[in-house]
Scaffold this active site. Structure first.
Site, PDB file in Angstrom:
ATOM      1  N   SER A  47       0.831  -1.198   0.000  1.00  0.00           N
ATOM      2  CA  SER A  47       0.000   0.000   0.000  1.00  0.00           C
ATOM      3  C   SER A  47       0.875   1.260   0.000  1.00  0.00           C
ATOM      4  CB  SER A  47      -0.961  -0.048   1.188  1.00  0.00           C
ATOM      5  OG  SER A  47      -2.048   0.837   1.009  1.00  0.00           O
ATOM      6  N   ASP A 161      -5.322  -3.865  -2.254  1.00  0.00           N
ATOM      7  CA  ASP A 161      -4.332  -3.488  -1.240  1.00  0.00           C
ATOM      8  C   ASP A 161      -3.586  -4.690  -0.655  1.00  0.00           C
ATOM      9  OD1 ASP A 161      -3.039  -2.518   1.094  1.00  0.00           O
ATOM     10  OD2 ASP A 161      -4.558  -0.975   1.339  1.00  0.00           O
TER      11      ASP A 161
END
Length: 305
Positions: A47, A161
């Site tokens: 991320s 993510d």
């Protein structure tokens, strides 16, 4: 050369964790490592860790840091491109275009540092390591917070993510032999009331007053489709529940991964220094990252040579 300088010239595998705007602390950590003469030979990130790590590997971290420190809440909102469909309420295309314009783009295999971005194949439920191909495809996949950013369709996979399964991806860095493995965990234990935070009391009040800006927009966007986000009297809004749930899950997974891999150094950034969308607080968060790295590195035992 002093004994301290001799100790500090080492090679590093750097693991940068997921955590939205708290990941700006990664910049301060990298700055402190460079100031001490450490050589970062491998980076893996999930991320926001993938974003900062990729831009550093590209050699443009100072450019990005200067830009993000100049953002205010209006600037952050201007980078949001709302989505009507596609599994998320923000497309993310506008942000990626801006970053490419700002720092350029290269294929990962042509970067001077070993780099891996971690994402999750949401259809297969598997972790995906991206160590080749266009850098910003890897970054875009890794930052796709579920239900917030639309998933990134890439190489026949639907990617989201990386923090869902691996918030602190140590394993990809094990392919590179270095002296130290350093993990930056931005889901660390919360600051207790009265402990120093990375801003003044006045800044804190101003931030609290403006904090709901993006969340309010997100809540309103959800409500426009007939959803019921609930008012404050009913508890947390849908978007706040989602973000806090993700943070809680990632903190638990992080503890497990650190227990398994036992890195040499863990720089722990408190999870309540800012919310995941508060990129307008970049300056204090970056400085906090540098301060925390300084404390951990000063505590290292022994010295080289």
């Amino acid at each position: 050369m002093t004994e301290k300088d001799g100790r500090d010239h080492r090679t590093v595998s750097l693991v940068l964790g997921s955590g939205g705007a708290r990941g700006l602390a990664h910049i301060g950590v990298i700055q402190e490592l460079e100031a001490r003469g450490y050589e970062i030979k491998a980076i893996a990130g999930s991320s926001m860790g993938a974003l900062v790590g990729g831009i550093y590997a590209l050699g443009e971290l100072d450019t990005y840091a200067d830009w993000v420190k100049g953002l205010d809440q209006t600037d952050v909102l201007a980078l949001v491109d709302w989505s009507l469909s596609g599994g998320g309420i923000i497309r993310g295309d506008k942000l990626i275009r801006k970053l490419k314009d700002l720092v350029g783009c290269r294929d990962i295999e042509h970067l001077p540092i070993s780099y891996t971005a971690v994402a999750v194949d949401i259809e297969r439920g598997k972790e995906v390591w991206m160590s080749d191909g266009p850098l910003f495809d890897a970054i875009r996949a890794s930052i796709a917070i579920p239900a917030v950013f639309t998933p990134h369709r890439y190489r026949g996979r639907t990617l989201v993510d990386g923090g869902l399964l691996n918030p602190v991806p140590v394993a990809p860095t094990l392919r590179t032999l270095t002296d130290l493995t350093i993990v930056v965990d931005v889901n660390g234990p919360a600051l207790e009331p009265g402990e120093d935070a990375p801003e003044s009391e006045q800044e804190s009040r101003a931030s609290e007053e403006g904090r709901s800006g993006l969340l309010r927009r997100m809540r309103g966007y959800v409500e426009s489709f007939g959803g019921d986000s609930g008012g404050k009297e009913d508890g947390l809004a849908l978007t706040e529940v989602l973000m806090r749930s993700l943070e809680t899950m990632q903190a638990a997974i992080t503890r497990q991964h650190l227990a398994v891999f036992r890195p040499d150094v863990v720089v722990s950034v408190p999870k309540n220094i800012c919310m995941i969308h508060e990129f307008h607080r970049a300056g204090p968060v970056i400085e906090l990252g540098r301060q925390l790295a300084r404390e951990r590195l000063d505590a290292l035992p022994g010295k080289e040579g």
